[in-house]
Design an enzyme around this catalytic site. Sequence first.
Site, PDB file in Angstrom:
ATOM      1  N   GLY A   1       0.032  -3.277   4.458  1.00 38.67           N
ATOM      2  CA  GLY A   1      -0.191  -4.677   4.750  1.00 38.67           C
ATOM      3  C   GLY A   1       1.093  -5.402   5.127  1.00 38.67           C
ATOM      4  O   GLY A   1       2.186  -5.028   4.694  1.00 38.67           O
TER       5      GLY A   1
ATOM      6  N   CYS B   1      -0.722   3.213   6.324  1.00 42.19           N
ATOM      7  CA  CYS B   1      -0.486   1.889   6.864  1.00 42.19           C
ATOM      8  C   CYS B   1      -0.215   0.957   5.692  1.00 42.19           C
ATOM      9  O   CYS B   1      -0.598   1.246   4.556  1.00 42.19           O
ATOM     10  CB  CYS B   1      -1.671   1.396   7.688  1.00 42.19           C
ATOM     11  SG  CYS B   1      -3.173   1.069   6.736  1.00 42.19           S
TER      12      CYS B   1
ATOM     13  N   HIS C   1      -8.701   3.761  -2.974  1.00 43.10           N
ATOM     14  CA  HIS C   1      -7.369   3.311  -2.574  1.00 43.10           C
ATOM     15  C   HIS C   1      -6.797   2.352  -3.624  1.00 43.10           C
ATOM     16  O   HIS C   1      -6.747   1.146  -3.403  1.00 43.10           O
ATOM     17  CB  HIS C   1      -7.454   2.651  -1.201  1.00 43.10           C
ATOM     18  CG  HIS C   1      -6.167   2.156  -0.642  1.00 43.10           C
ATOM     19  ND1 HIS C   1      -4.924   2.558  -1.102  1.00 43.10           N
ATOM     20  CD2 HIS C   1      -5.921   1.255   0.366  1.00 43.10           C
ATOM     21  CE1 HIS C   1      -3.982   1.943  -0.404  1.00 43.10           C
ATOM     22  NE2 HIS C   1      -4.564   1.148   0.485  1.00 43.10           N
TER      23      HIS C   1
ATOM     24  N   CYS D   1       0.812  -1.220   0.000  1.00 43.94           N
ATOM     25  CA  CYS D   1       0.000   0.000   0.000  1.00 43.94           C
ATOM     26  C   CYS D   1       0.843   1.267   0.000  1.00 43.94           C
ATOM     27  O   CYS D   1       0.353   2.335  -0.365  1.00 43.94           O
ATOM     28  CB  CYS D   1      -0.920   0.025   1.213  1.00 43.94           C
ATOM     29  SG  CYS D   1      -2.033  -1.388   1.328  1.00 43.94           S
TER      30      CYS D   1
END
Length: 396
Positions: free
Chosen positions: A385, A383, A353, A92
């Site tokens: 993964g 954040c 996203h 991400c």
Amino acid sequence: MTIRDVYVVDAVRTPIGKFGGALSSVRPDDLAAHVVRALVDRTPELDPARIDDVVLGAANGAGEDNRDVARMAALLAGLPVTVPGVTVNRLCGSGLEAVIQAARAVALGDASIVVAGGVESMSRAPWVLQKPERAFPAGHQQLHSTTLGWRMTNPAMPAEWTVPLGEGAELIADKHAITREAQDAFALESHRKAGRAWSEGLYDAEVVPYAGVELVRDECVRDNTSLEALGRLRPSFREEAEGTVTAGNASPLNDGAAALLLVDEEGLRATGREPLARIRTSAVTGIEPQLFGLGPVEAVRRALTKAGRDFADLTTFELNEAFAAQSLGCLAEWPELDPAVVNPRGGAIAIGHPLGASGARLAGSVAHQLAAAGSGTGLAALCIGVGQGLALVLER
């Protein structure tokens, strides 16, 4: 060694398309080429041959974005074949990682002008088939979706690390006692802020629609939704009596691309433009994989400390909204932060996203907001993964 200042000259992005929506017919390498080309077209004084590198993030890389999508985008954008390209993957955070790596190259004098950004088409992410352990297997074989989340997981990974991303958000809701009602209210505000920003033309300076596609604003923004409508959605990861995370208070699956033009002083003169902002510092940290959503907490603190700043100095803070529970969990651990500066133009729950592009979208949005303000300090953070956090501080 002299560390050079790194300037953001421009930042662009596509409107963010929904899964299976308006941009689903567009290959990811074409999406990436579009934003690269747009940067060049918006800077007519810049000789494209002066670009030292193209650095793009992509979280998947299993489909049409394979074989180094950054190099493909540079070629498809019509840049001279002498302009190289490299693709980076921090899931991400890939788009922001690309910006950070490009900025580092400029700061150290390895480059003077770099295009950095990211791309993702979650609609076009393929299914993949592992090679069988032996030739000519008689049984059925399993296809794995590469759209999102764990697949082909190493059995040595502890089970508590490899829970679904939404269950990770539920764990954060448990940890910080974040209710379903609080998550839905956060999601509603994200949609309202995004809708207001679009209505007021605040995205006009950075969004470049893709030619031939009827999409001029982010496709998932639902500024006409309500708490009642959000409250009717069923929990996605736990039983209804226990679950709080729904499709309404989580970011959707998306398609899109974003790119920034980064330069040093010499490169700035070559563009003939005033910069939007200057890149100051960055930080990356790790956390237990199942608590990935809290990854930005320490990364943000470290980045601000390195910049000699604190939360009170922030003019704007773009925090990626993977889940409302995740965002609220981070905010709970930053009690000194004024929530009014966070995602003033809406967040990923509304905007979307597209994994590899989101970090570049955040950094670009911060740069444009600082330019509009005339001065200040901005921060972009995500954040990631498998348990990481990434943050970037910009100033003007």
